[in-house]
Design a protein around this motif. Structure first.
Motif, PDB file in Angstrom:
ATOM      1  N   SER A  10       0.918  -0.992   0.023  1.00  0.00           N
ATOM      2  CA  SER A  10       0.086  -0.067   0.094  1.00  0.00           C
ATOM      3  C   SER A  10       0.941   1.109   0.097  1.00  0.00           C
ATOM      4  N   ALA A  11       0.041   2.482  -0.476  1.00  0.00           N
ATOM      5  CA  ALA A  11       0.882   3.538  -0.532  1.00  0.00           C
ATOM      6  C   ALA A  11       1.527   3.918   0.715  1.00  0.00           C
ATOM      7  N   ASN A  12       0.880   3.634   2.055  1.00  0.00           N
ATOM      8  CA  ASN A  12       1.623   3.939   3.308  1.00  0.00           C
ATOM      9  C   ASN A  12       2.740   3.287   3.759  1.00  0.00           C
ATOM     10  N   ASN A  13       3.157   2.309   2.928  1.00  0.00           N
ATOM     11  CA  ASN A  13       4.513   1.702   3.436  1.00  0.00           C
ATOM     12  C   ASN A  13       5.439   2.144   2.452  1.00  0.00           C
ATOM     13  N   VAL A  14       5.264   3.172   1.694  1.00  0.00           N
ATOM     14  CA  VAL A  14       6.385   3.684   0.538  1.00  0.00           C
ATOM     15  C   VAL A  14       6.467   5.096   0.775  1.00  0.00           C
ATOM     16  N   LEU A  15       7.823   5.467   0.698  1.00  0.00           N
ATOM     17  CA  LEU A  15       8.298   6.793   0.794  1.00  0.00           C
ATOM     18  C   LEU A  15       8.894   7.028  -0.621  1.00  0.00           C
TER      19      LEU A  15
ATOM     20  N   GLN B  89      -2.034  10.837  -5.051  1.00  0.00           N
ATOM     21  CA  GLN B  89      -2.217  10.895  -3.718  1.00  0.00           C
ATOM     22  C   GLN B  89      -2.276   9.876  -2.701  1.00  0.00           C
ATOM     23  N   GLY B  90      -1.793   9.989  -1.514  1.00  0.00           N
ATOM     24  CA  GLY B  90      -1.625   9.124  -0.573  1.00  0.00           C
ATOM     25  C   GLY B  90      -0.315   8.497  -0.246  1.00  0.00           C
ATOM     26  N   TYR B  91       0.603   8.891  -1.202  1.00  0.00           N
ATOM     27  CA  TYR B  91       1.983   8.560  -1.037  1.00  0.00           C
ATOM     28  C   TYR B  91       2.646   9.488  -0.271  1.00  0.00           C
ATOM     29  N   GLU B  92       3.717   9.248   0.687  1.00  0.00           N
ATOM     30  CA  GLU B  92       4.519  10.195   1.564  1.00  0.00           C
ATOM     31  C   GLU B  92       5.548  10.515   0.232  1.00  0.00           C
ATOM     32  N   LEU B  93       5.801  11.912   0.073  1.00  0.00           N
ATOM     33  CA  LEU B  93       6.891  12.405  -0.790  1.00  0.00           C
ATOM     34  C   LEU B  93       8.086  13.269  -0.238  1.00  0.00           C
ATOM     35  N   LEU B  94       9.102  12.871  -0.557  1.00  0.00           N
ATOM     36  CA  LEU B  94      10.243  13.461  -0.153  1.00  0.00           C
ATOM     37  C   LEU B  94      11.032  14.170  -1.425  1.00  0.00           C
TER      38      LEU B  94
ATOM     39  N   SER C 252       7.926  13.097 -18.543  1.00  0.00           N
ATOM     40  CA  SER C 252       8.827  12.375 -17.667  1.00  0.00           C
ATOM     41  C   SER C 252       8.012  12.090 -16.436  1.00  0.00           C
ATOM     42  N   ALA C 253       7.386  13.190 -15.710  1.00  0.00           N
ATOM     43  CA  ALA C 253       6.592  13.087 -14.696  1.00  0.00           C
ATOM     44  C   ALA C 253       5.455  12.357 -14.625  1.00  0.00           C
ATOM     45  N   ARG C 254       4.784  12.457 -15.962  1.00  0.00           N
ATOM     46  CA  ARG C 254       3.575  11.675 -16.225  1.00  0.00           C
ATOM     47  C   ARG C 254       3.909   9.962 -16.194  1.00  0.00           C
ATOM     48  N   GLU C 255       4.841   9.722 -16.695  1.00  0.00           N
ATOM     49  CA  GLU C 255       5.201   8.452 -16.841  1.00  0.00           C
ATOM     50  C   GLU C 255       5.710   7.676 -15.491  1.00  0.00           C
ATOM     51  N   LEU C 256       6.477   8.694 -14.734  1.00  0.00           N
ATOM     52  CA  LEU C 256       6.763   8.230 -13.614  1.00  0.00           C
ATOM     53  C   LEU C 256       5.508   7.971 -12.300  1.00  0.00           C
ATOM     54  N   GLY C 257       4.616   9.104 -12.322  1.00  0.00           N
ATOM     55  CA  GLY C 257       3.315   8.782 -12.053  1.00  0.00           C
ATOM     56  C   GLY C 257       2.556   7.270 -12.050  1.00  0.00           C
ATOM     57  N   ARG C 258       2.595   7.337 -13.472  1.00  0.00           N
ATOM     58  CA  ARG C 258       1.823   5.964 -13.894  1.00  0.00           C
ATOM     59  C   ARG C 258       2.370   4.797 -13.676  1.00  0.00           C
ATOM     60  N   TRP C 259       3.820   4.727 -13.488  1.00  0.00           N
ATOM     61  CA  TRP C 259       4.496   3.574 -13.088  1.00  0.00           C
ATOM     62  C   TRP C 259       4.282   3.484 -11.444  1.00  0.00           C
ATOM     63  N   LEU C 260       4.116   4.318 -10.724  1.00  0.00           N
ATOM     64  CA  LEU C 260       3.451   4.332  -9.284  1.00  0.00           C
ATOM     65  C   LEU C 260       2.437   3.787  -9.164  1.00  0.00           C
ATOM     66  N   LEU C 261       1.417   4.294  -9.991  1.00  0.00           N
ATOM     67  CA  LEU C 261       0.018   3.584  -9.958  1.00  0.00           C
ATOM     68  C   LEU C 261       0.054   2.294 -10.300  1.00  0.00           C
ATOM     69  N   ASP C 262       0.746   1.675 -11.305  1.00  0.00           N
ATOM     70  CA  ASP C 262       0.779   0.349 -11.628  1.00  0.00           C
ATOM     71  C   ASP C 262       1.486  -0.470 -11.066  1.00  0.00           C
ATOM     72  N   ASN C 263       2.591  -0.238 -10.411  1.00  0.00           N
ATOM     73  CA  ASN C 263       3.717  -0.777  -9.619  1.00  0.00           C
ATOM     74  C   ASN C 263       3.545  -0.879  -8.297  1.00  0.00           C
ATOM     75  N   VAL C 264       3.225   0.094  -7.425  1.00  0.00           N
ATOM     76  CA  VAL C 264       3.293   0.077  -6.175  1.00  0.00           C
ATOM     77  C   VAL C 264       1.994   0.176  -5.382  1.00  0.00           C
TER      78      VAL C 264
END
Length: 184
Positions: free
Chosen positions: A2-7, A21-26, A172-184
């Motif tokens: 889940s997103a709450n186990n990911v930084l 939304q829902g991911y901790e972002l640094l 690039s940011a769009r592709e990275l956001g999609r990767w997060l949705l599909d893989n984490v």
């Protein structure tokens, strides 16, 4: 997972513009020192037995003309450290890390912005991609026992096209956001 186990870690806000939304972002800032310091500080706030998966998202320069798209490197190297000289002086130095769950690409990390073909071609003998934070983030995560993934989207070919990097970040940011949705 889940997103709450990911930084989610990114050097710049623009590279992280589409983190769901829902991911901790640094946001670390650019370069190895900023990245390592920010990640070490963030991870120090977690209990050792509850460390998050650290996912570094960002852009990278391709060191070979045939590279494009998204990569999850299985190896990251610190390309601008004098490891041979340091080892000759009798000291060990970490300049190469293996990353679980990665592909067969090699990411080179250094504090130099690679924007010329001569430097790119020399670095291409050792790696596929180049960035400025990946090694530092992986090193900081591994130092405390956190798992780490580096997810890089090619924004340029580490030559004079790199100077157009600001214009390429959004795609690039769009592709990275999609990767997060599909893989984490």
């Amino acid at each position: 997972m889940s997103a709450n186990n990911v930084l989610v870690v990114s050097a710049t806000k623009s590279e992280a513009a589409y983190v769901p939304q829902g991911y901790e972002l640094l946001i670390t800032g650019i370069g190895k020192v900023s990245a390592a310091t920010a990640v070490a500080s963030a991870l120090s706030r977690y209990e050792r037995e509850n460390l998050p998966l650290v996912v570094n998202i960002g852009t990278a320069g391709a060191l070979h003309a045939h590279h494009g798209g998204l990569y999850v490197p299985g190896v990251v190297i610190n390309h601008d450290i004098s490891s041979t000289a340091i080892r000759a002086l009798g000291h060990d130095v970490a300049d190469h890390l293996l990353l679980d769950g990665g592909d067969d690409s090699v990411l080179a990390t250094g504090d130099a912005f690679i924007a010329d073909a001569v430097t790119r071609d020399a670095l291409a003998q050792r790696a596929d991609l180049v960035d400025m934070e990946g090694f530092a983030i992986a090193f900081a995560a591994q130092a405390v026992g956190a798992n780490c993934r580096l997810v890089k989207h090619v924004s340029d070919h580490a030559d004079d096209s790199a100077m157009d990097w600001p214009a390429m970040i959004d795609a690039s940011a769009r592709e990275l956001g999609r990767w997060l949705l599909d893989n984490v």
